[in-house]
Design an enzyme around this catalytic site. Structure first.
Site, PDB file in Angstrom:
ATOM      1  N   CYS A   1       0.918  -1.185   0.362  1.00  0.00           N
ATOM      2  CA  CYS A   1      -0.078   0.183  -0.383  1.00  0.00           C
ATOM      3  C   CYS A   1       0.569   1.341   0.032  1.00  0.00           C
ATOM      4  O   CYS A   1      -0.245   1.665  -0.167  1.00  0.00           O
ATOM      5  CB  CYS A   1      -0.737   0.195   1.145  1.00  0.00           C
ATOM      6  SG  CYS A   1      -0.148  -0.199   3.065  1.00  0.00           S
TER       7      CYS A   1
ATOM      8  N   CYS B   1      -3.089  -2.948   8.599  1.00  0.00           N
ATOM      9  CA  CYS B   1      -2.546  -1.613   8.950  1.00  0.00           C
ATOM     10  C   CYS B   1      -2.334  -1.445  10.765  1.00  0.00           C
ATOM     11  O   CYS B   1      -1.424  -0.686  10.724  1.00  0.00           O
ATOM     12  CB  CYS B   1      -4.051  -0.671   9.169  1.00  0.00           C
ATOM     13  SG  CYS B   1      -4.811  -0.333   7.441  1.00  0.00           S
TER      14      CYS B   1
HETATM   15 FE1  FES Z   1      -1.405   0.917   3.804  1.00  0.00          FE
HETATM   16 FE2  FES Z   1      -3.575   1.302   5.696  1.00  0.00          FE
HETATM   17  S1  FES Z   1      -3.248   1.463   3.592  1.00  0.00           S
HETATM   18  S2  FES Z   1      -1.405   1.186   6.425  1.00  0.00           S
END
Ligand code: FES
Length: 144
Positions: free
Chosen positions: A35, A104
């Site tokens: 991400c 996360c």
């Molecule tokens: Fe990457 Fe939450 S989407 S840490």
């Protein structure tokens, strides 16, 4: 039911302990390659107790809420207790995260542990390297 708990929204909108500790005793920076989010945690440690913690997170709302909650949970705690912090405990304290956002909270656990490792290294405090695997919470991480 709302996607995010009130606690997640509160810690996202009013994060606690945001910032930098210039003379930190331990600093941990981790990122999630998928991400792209990055989390940095700063610890002040006196006499084996975390007396202050701050975070800088370039990431999603869940990452910010997780960092905020993690810092709240560790301030005032002895180092050995902080070592036991898990992403699961952070998620529970936030009253849950959606399954696809669990990674996360993993960042928060990893950042705290990386900061402790930095503290141990800087102070020549011996530790078992097995306590610091590359990704301590892979079992609960949805990302990889
Ligand atoms: Fe990457 Fe939450 S989407 S840490």
């Amino acid at each position: 039911m709302a996607l995010y708990s009130e606690k997640v929204m509160d810690h996202f909108l009013h994060p606690r302990n945001v910032g930098v500790i210039e003379d930190a005793d331990g600093v941990g920076e981790v990122g999630n390659a998928k991400c792209g989010d990055i989390m940095k945690i700063f610890l002040k440690i006196d006499d084996g107790v975390v007396t202050d913690a701050k975070f800088s997170t370039f990431g999603c709302g869940s990452a910010i809420a997780s960092s905020s909650m993690a810092t709240e949970m560790i301030i005032g705690q002895p180092v050995d207790k902080v070592m036991e912090l898990t992403n699961k405990a952070v998620v529970e304290a936030l009253d849950g995260l959606p399954a696809y956002k669990l990674h996360c909270s993993v960042l928060a656990e990893e950042a705290v542990k990386a900061a402790l490792k930095d503290y141990f290294d800087k102070n020549n405090i011996p530790y078992d390297p097995a306590q610091f695997p590359d990704c301590p919470s892979c079992a609960s991480c949805e990302m990889h």
